[in-house]
Design an enzyme around this catalytic site. Sequence first.
Site, mmCIF file in Angstrom:
data_model
loop_
_atom_site.group_PDB
_atom_site.id
_atom_site.type_symbol
_atom_site.label_atom_id
_atom_site.label_comp_id
_atom_site.label_asym_id
_atom_site.label_seq_id
_atom_site.Cartn_x
_atom_site.Cartn_y
_atom_site.Cartn_z
ATOM 1 N N PRO A 2 0.831 -1.208 0.000
ATOM 2 C CA PRO A 2 0.000 0.000 0.000
ATOM 3 C C PRO A 2 0.864 1.255 0.000
ATOM 4 O O PRO A 2 1.807 1.373 0.777
ATOM 5 C CB PRO A 2 -0.788 -0.133 1.311
ATOM 6 C CG PRO A 2 -0.802 -1.596 1.613
ATOM 7 C CD PRO A 2 0.523 -2.100 1.121
ATOM 8 N N GLU A 3 0.543 2.172 -0.908
ATOM 9 C CA GLU A 3 1.276 3.427 -0.999
ATOM 10 C C GLU A 3 0.385 4.545 -0.468
ATOM 11 O O GLU A 3 -0.663 4.275 0.119
ATOM 12 C CB GLU A 3 1.734 3.645 -2.441
ATOM 13 C CG GLU A 3 2.617 2.492 -2.944
ATOM 14 C CD GLU A 3 3.063 2.618 -4.389
ATOM 15 O OE1 GLU A 3 3.095 3.750 -4.914
ATOM 16 O OE2 GLU A 3 3.382 1.589 -5.003
ATOM 17 N N LYS A 69 3.252 6.798 4.222
ATOM 18 C CA LYS A 69 2.567 5.502 4.151
ATOM 19 C C LYS A 69 2.186 4.973 5.534
ATOM 20 O O LYS A 69 1.856 3.796 5.682
ATOM 21 C CB LYS A 69 3.457 4.475 3.446
ATOM 22 C CG LYS A 69 3.874 4.861 2.038
ATOM 23 C CD LYS A 69 4.816 3.817 1.462
ATOM 24 C CE LYS A 69 5.410 4.260 0.131
ATOM 25 N NZ LYS A 69 6.376 3.270 -0.396
ATOM 26 N N ARG A 280 13.413 -3.170 -7.285
ATOM 27 C CA ARG A 280 11.990 -3.165 -7.642
ATOM 28 C C ARG A 280 11.833 -3.287 -9.153
ATOM 29 O O ARG A 280 12.627 -2.738 -9.913
ATOM 30 C CB ARG A 280 11.303 -1.865 -7.175
ATOM 31 C CG ARG A 280 11.508 -1.523 -5.710
ATOM 32 C CD ARG A 280 11.004 -2.600 -4.772
ATOM 33 N NE ARG A 280 9.588 -2.870 -4.950
ATOM 34 C CZ ARG A 280 8.621 -2.173 -4.360
ATOM 35 N NH1 ARG A 280 8.911 -1.154 -3.582
ATOM 36 N NH2 ARG A 280 7.354 -2.503 -4.555
#
Length: 290
Positions: A2-3, A69, A280
């Site tokens: 979740p960002e 976040k 990433r």
Amino acid sequence: MPELPEVEHVKRGIKPFVKGQTIESVTFSDKVHEGKANQRETIIKGLELDTFRRFTEHFTISDIDRRSKYIVFYLEKNGEERILISHLGMAGGFFVVDKIEDISVPNYRKHWHVIFKLNNDKLLVYSDIRRFGEIRNVPSFEAYPSFLEIAPEPFDEEAMPHYLSWFNKKLYQNKPIKQMILDHRVISGCGNIYACEALFRAGIHPARLSKELNNQEREILFYYVRDVLEAGIKYGGTSISDYRHADGSTGTMQLHLNVYKQKICKVCGSDIETQVIATRNSHFCATCQK
């Protein structure tokens, strides 16, 4: 993971039900107990479970906020103040229900780890499928120094000057711009999905070295980071795998993505390529992004 937009919606979902409520009791899952028994800090970080309870039970949730976040719960009891700081990790989420069985998503119902019983008879439940999230109970933000290093919120006036100042530091001059904007000390709340999308909108290849960007490109990139984060909030976040709102519903930002986990560029029709940058997966169009 979740960002910022996803965490914002979780906060909005739980705030009306828990603000002003007193925490009557805290219950931990077997996995949390086992972790502590084996010297692992599973979910509850920095305190023993009994100590966490002592600084949480019978405290009132005076307010809830989001910072980058993180979800922040402000607690108060007889003039004493504490702060709960929670990061959702890869697949964490908060739910407000009458009973555990009311959590609509089976995986979250099964993998609950902390239950805060409130005096309005609601349960504030923290569930985490992968157990990478965390909850800390601290007397002040100074007790969690890394939290103080977070950049200003991207929607604040000082956020762009703060971001631009990092181009003068040696740390990122010879590193990819994608790696730089993922650092929450540079831009708060921008994770992999939104970084990929912002770079696409700005026409900048994610592997370009930060020092190669001219002033206009730097400013345009920040503009689009803020733009995609605002879009993420507008569409309720990106629900590609595990993310859910506090009521179990999903966001729709995934319907508006241009490159992240897409196959064909919606602008030029070229294949979307991937490259590992800063551990990433980066998704980009080699034709549109230079």
